[in-house]
Design a protein around this motif. Structure first.
Motif, mmCIF file in Angstrom:
data_model
loop_
_atom_site.group_PDB
_atom_site.id
_atom_site.type_symbol
_atom_site.label_atom_id
_atom_site.label_comp_id
_atom_site.label_asym_id
_atom_site.label_seq_id
_atom_site.Cartn_x
_atom_site.Cartn_y
_atom_site.Cartn_z
ATOM 1 N N SER A 217 -88.744 -8.788 -22.555
ATOM 2 C CA SER A 217 -88.588 -9.955 -23.417
ATOM 3 C C SER A 217 -89.039 -9.575 -24.821
ATOM 4 O O SER A 217 -90.105 -8.988 -25.000
ATOM 5 N N TRP A 218 -88.200 -9.875 -25.804
ATOM 6 C CA TRP A 218 -88.561 -9.594 -27.199
ATOM 7 C C TRP A 218 -89.054 -10.847 -27.910
ATOM 8 O O TRP A 218 -89.287 -10.834 -29.114
ATOM 9 N N SER A 219 -89.203 -11.935 -27.177
ATOM 10 C CA SER A 219 -89.731 -13.170 -27.764
ATOM 11 C C SER A 219 -91.255 -13.141 -27.736
ATOM 12 O O SER A 219 -91.851 -12.431 -26.918
ATOM 13 N N PRO A 220 -91.908 -13.925 -28.593
ATOM 14 C CA PRO A 220 -93.371 -13.990 -28.557
ATOM 15 C C PRO A 220 -93.845 -14.672 -27.276
ATOM 16 O O PRO A 220 -93.260 -15.687 -26.860
ATOM 17 N N ALA A 221 -94.865 -14.120 -26.640
ATOM 18 C CA ALA A 221 -95.417 -14.737 -25.430
ATOM 19 C C ALA A 221 -95.926 -16.139 -25.757
ATOM 20 O O ALA A 221 -96.386 -16.416 -26.869
ATOM 21 N N GLN A 222 -95.814 -17.022 -24.796
ATOM 22 C CA GLN A 222 -96.313 -18.393 -24.924
ATOM 23 C C GLN A 222 -95.581 -19.223 -25.984
ATOM 24 O O GLN A 222 -96.105 -20.229 -26.446
ATOM 25 N N MET A 223 -94.399 -18.797 -26.390
ATOM 26 C CA MET A 223 -93.652 -19.581 -27.382
ATOM 27 C C MET A 223 -92.344 -20.056 -26.759
ATOM 28 O O MET A 223 -91.605 -19.275 -26.171
ATOM 29 N N SER A 224 -92.075 -21.332 -26.862
ATOM 30 C CA SER A 224 -90.883 -21.899 -26.238
ATOM 31 C C SER A 224 -89.620 -21.540 -27.011
ATOM 32 O O SER A 224 -89.667 -21.172 -28.193
ATOM 33 N N GLN A 225 -88.494 -21.687 -26.319
ATOM 34 C CA GLN A 225 -87.223 -21.426 -26.976
ATOM 35 C C GLN A 225 -86.987 -22.405 -28.126
ATOM 36 O O GLN A 225 -86.451 -22.030 -29.176
ATOM 37 N N ALA A 226 -87.420 -23.647 -27.959
ATOM 38 C CA ALA A 226 -87.268 -24.648 -29.028
ATOM 39 C C ALA A 226 -88.038 -24.223 -30.281
ATOM 40 O O ALA A 226 -87.549 -24.384 -31.403
ATOM 41 N N GLU A 227 -89.236 -23.669 -30.080
ATOM 42 C CA GLU A 227 -90.028 -23.213 -31.223
ATOM 43 C C GLU A 227 -89.347 -22.027 -31.922
ATOM 44 O O GLU A 227 -89.338 -21.941 -33.156
ATOM 45 N N LEU A 228 -88.754 -21.141 -31.128
ATOM 46 C CA LEU A 228 -88.043 -19.999 -31.711
ATOM 47 C C LEU A 228 -86.808 -20.453 -32.473
ATOM 48 O O LEU A 228 -86.492 -19.921 -33.534
ATOM 49 N N PHE A 311 -73.070 -25.437 -43.413
ATOM 50 C CA PHE A 311 -74.375 -25.237 -42.790
ATOM 51 C C PHE A 311 -74.957 -26.570 -42.322
ATOM 52 O O PHE A 311 -75.479 -26.676 -41.209
ATOM 53 N N TYR A 312 -74.830 -27.589 -43.150
ATOM 54 C CA TYR A 312 -75.371 -28.898 -42.776
ATOM 55 C C TYR A 312 -74.649 -29.455 -41.555
ATOM 56 O O TYR A 312 -75.268 -29.943 -40.606
ATOM 57 N N THR A 313 -73.324 -29.340 -41.542
ATOM 58 C CA THR A 313 -72.514 -29.902 -40.452
ATOM 59 C C THR A 313 -72.689 -29.131 -39.150
ATOM 60 O O THR A 313 -72.760 -29.724 -38.064
ATOM 61 N N ALA A 314 -72.769 -27.790 -39.258
ATOM 62 C CA ALA A 314 -72.769 -26.945 -38.056
ATOM 63 C C ALA A 314 -74.150 -26.731 -37.449
ATOM 64 O O ALA A 314 -74.261 -26.096 -36.404
ATOM 65 N N SER A 315 -75.199 -27.255 -38.076
ATOM 66 C CA SER A 315 -76.556 -26.988 -37.571
ATOM 67 C C SER A 315 -77.309 -28.269 -37.213
ATOM 68 O O SER A 315 -78.533 -28.321 -37.303
ATOM 69 N N GLY A 316 -76.559 -29.302 -36.797
ATOM 70 C CA GLY A 316 -77.176 -30.597 -36.516
ATOM 71 C C GLY A 316 -78.273 -30.547 -35.468
ATOM 72 O O GLY A 316 -79.357 -31.107 -35.658
ATOM 73 N N ARG A 317 -78.021 -29.877 -34.331
ATOM 74 C CA ARG A 317 -79.035 -29.812 -33.273
ATOM 75 C C ARG A 317 -80.241 -28.989 -33.711
ATOM 76 O O ARG A 317 -81.379 -29.319 -33.386
ATOM 77 N N LEU A 318 -79.997 -27.901 -34.442
ATOM 78 C CA LEU A 318 -81.085 -27.075 -34.946
ATOM 79 C C LEU A 318 -81.978 -27.893 -35.890
ATOM 80 O O LEU A 318 -83.201 -27.824 -35.844
ATOM 81 N N ARG A 319 -81.336 -28.683 -36.737
ATOM 82 C CA ARG A 319 -82.079 -29.497 -37.699
ATOM 83 C C ARG A 319 -82.914 -30.539 -36.972
ATOM 84 O O ARG A 319 -84.059 -30.794 -37.346
ATOM 85 N N LYS A 320 -82.359 -31.144 -35.916
ATOM 86 C CA LYS A 320 -83.100 -32.151 -35.145
ATOM 87 C C LYS A 320 -84.321 -31.534 -34.477
ATOM 88 O O LYS A 320 -85.400 -32.148 -34.404
ATOM 89 N N LEU A 321 -84.154 -30.307 -33.954
ATOM 90 C CA LEU A 321 -85.299 -29.610 -33.331
ATOM 91 C C LEU A 321 -86.416 -29.420 -34.349
ATOM 92 O O LEU A 321 -87.599 -29.596 -34.048
ATOM 93 N N THR A 322 -86.037 -29.055 -35.549
ATOM 94 C CA THR A 322 -87.003 -28.806 -36.612
ATOM 95 C C THR A 322 -87.692 -30.101 -37.004
ATOM 96 O O THR A 322 -88.917 -30.166 -37.170
ATOM 97 N N THR A 323 -86.921 -31.175 -37.139
ATOM 98 C CA THR A 323 -87.475 -32.480 -37.522
ATOM 99 C C THR A 323 -88.407 -33.005 -36.433
ATOM 100 O O THR A 323 -89.478 -33.532 -36.706
ATOM 101 N N ALA A 324 -87.986 -32.834 -35.173
ATOM 102 C CA ALA A 324 -88.760 -33.362 -34.048
ATOM 103 C C ALA A 324 -90.106 -32.679 -33.882
ATOM 104 O O ALA A 324 -91.069 -33.252 -33.392
ATOM 105 N N SER A 325 -90.204 -31.392 -34.341
ATOM 106 C CA SER A 325 -91.440 -30.642 -34.132
ATOM 107 C C SER A 325 -92.446 -30.845 -35.252
ATOM 108 O O SER A 325 -93.523 -30.302 -35.231
ATOM 109 N N ARG A 326 -92.085 -31.618 -36.250
ATOM 110 C CA ARG A 326 -93.017 -31.836 -37.357
ATOM 111 C C ARG A 326 -94.082 -32.863 -37.004
ATOM 112 O O ARG A 326 -93.848 -33.762 -36.222
#
Length: 326
Positions: A217-228, A311-326
């Motif tokens: 795994s090349w992801s950071p340990a203890q970090m969720s996919q949503a955080e990545l 970018f704004y149109t094609a990244s809606g779910r990514l943007r929501k993840l970012t907003t939700a984690s604040r």
């Protein structure tokens, strides 16, 4: 090592052909560049692909990978003849399933002959990139575990040595070709690293099920996919800022970056919608999607508003993840 080319057109034909065999994506993007830098970037990609093939070889031990990486770097720097790398590398990869990658390794002398036709400043930039990548990959060979990398800082370092440094190289080559771009990017060099890291993070997330199945795994340990995904989205924001610094008249350079950027945005958006996916094939964009976006880059490359709108149109779910984690 003899750097002369007896048949330069034959060598360049091989470079173009093997590029299409080892990477569908870069075979699309690199030809968009202005001819003087298309050959340089294509050659650099093939050198990086050789280093990457060694890293990804599941049958090799970390020590074997380190030894081969050192031999490869010594060949690129001209310290040893190409055969001193090619023969042991092909022997070590006898069971490797990708015959195109094996063919590329066998043609290392061809790739190097092309490298040695470039101006000294280009060769120096490429040697720096390959040095950082090879040494960095060797450093991380012993860190291949199923638990992942130690923390976010180590993850960022890994993404730098395998891709961020390529962003730096592109910036150097672009700057030599376009003094106006060199002026624009001054003071914003960090964006070049973010551009490379965003593409690498996309690959890590897309390949994670396959990597995990082979015990890596090349992801950071203890970090969720949503955080990545949130971090990747932030890197994408920096990537767009990077592209917007390229002068509008440099359509080829803009299209090259926009195509790679757009495919990463759409792939990450797909991952955000299917966070429990178990097969990377399901996250691949369809050929139709790729070609539609390829056509879109012809319209959008010189239009900052269109790029931002995409970018704004094609990244809606990514943007929501970012907003939700604040």
């Amino acid at each position: 090592m003899n750097s002369s080319i007896e048949n330069p057109s034959t060598d360049l034909a091989y470079q173009k052909a093997i590029l299409g065999s080892v990477s569908r994506t870069f075979a699309l993007t690199i030809p968009l560049l202005p001819p003087p830098i298309e050959i340089v970037v294509g050659n650099t990609y093939l050198l990086c692909r050789i280093a990457d093939t060694i890293e990804d070889a599941a049958a090799l031990s970390p020590i074997e990978k380190q030894d081969l990486s050192k031999l490869f770097l010594d060949v690129v720097l001209g310290a040893i003849p190409a055969a001193s790398f090619v023969t042991p590398c092909l022997n070590a990869l006898r069971g490797h399933s990708n015959i195109d990658e094996l063919d590329l390794i066998a043609h290392t002398p061809t790739v190097l002959r092309i490298l040695h036709t470039f101006p000294s400043r280009d060769r120096a930039a490429i040697s720096r990139c390959v040095s950082i990548m090879s040494k960095g990959m060797s450093h991380f060979h012993n860190r291949q575990t199923q638990e992942g990398l130690k923390d976010l800082a180590e993850f960022e370092e890994y993404c730098y040595v395998v891709a961020g440094v390529v962003g730096e190289l592109l910036t150097t080559i672009f700057g030599y070709y376009s003094p106006e771009f060199a002026e624009h990017i001054g003071g914003h060099e960090k964006l070049a690293i973010e551009f490379g890291q965003a593409l690498q993070m996309t690959n890590i997330l897309k390949d994670s099920p396959e990597d995990y199945a082979r015990g890596v795994s090349w992801s950071p340990a203890q970090m969720s996919q949503a955080e990545l995904l949130k971090i990747a989205y932030e890197k994408l924001q920096g990537s767009l800022s990077y592209i917007l610094l390229i002068p509008k008249n440099e359509i080829g350079m803009r299209r090259f970056c926009l195509l790679a950027f757009g495919l990463a945005v759409m792939t990450l958006e797909k991952i955000a919608a299917n966070q429990e996916f178990s097969n990377k094939a399901k996250m691949k964009l369809s050929r139709n999607t790729v070609w539609i976006f390829y056509g879109f880059t012809k319209l959008a490359a010189s239009n900052d508003f269109l790029m931002k709108s995409f970018f704004y149109t094609a990244s809606g779910r990514l943007r929501k993840l970012t907003t939700a984690s604040r």
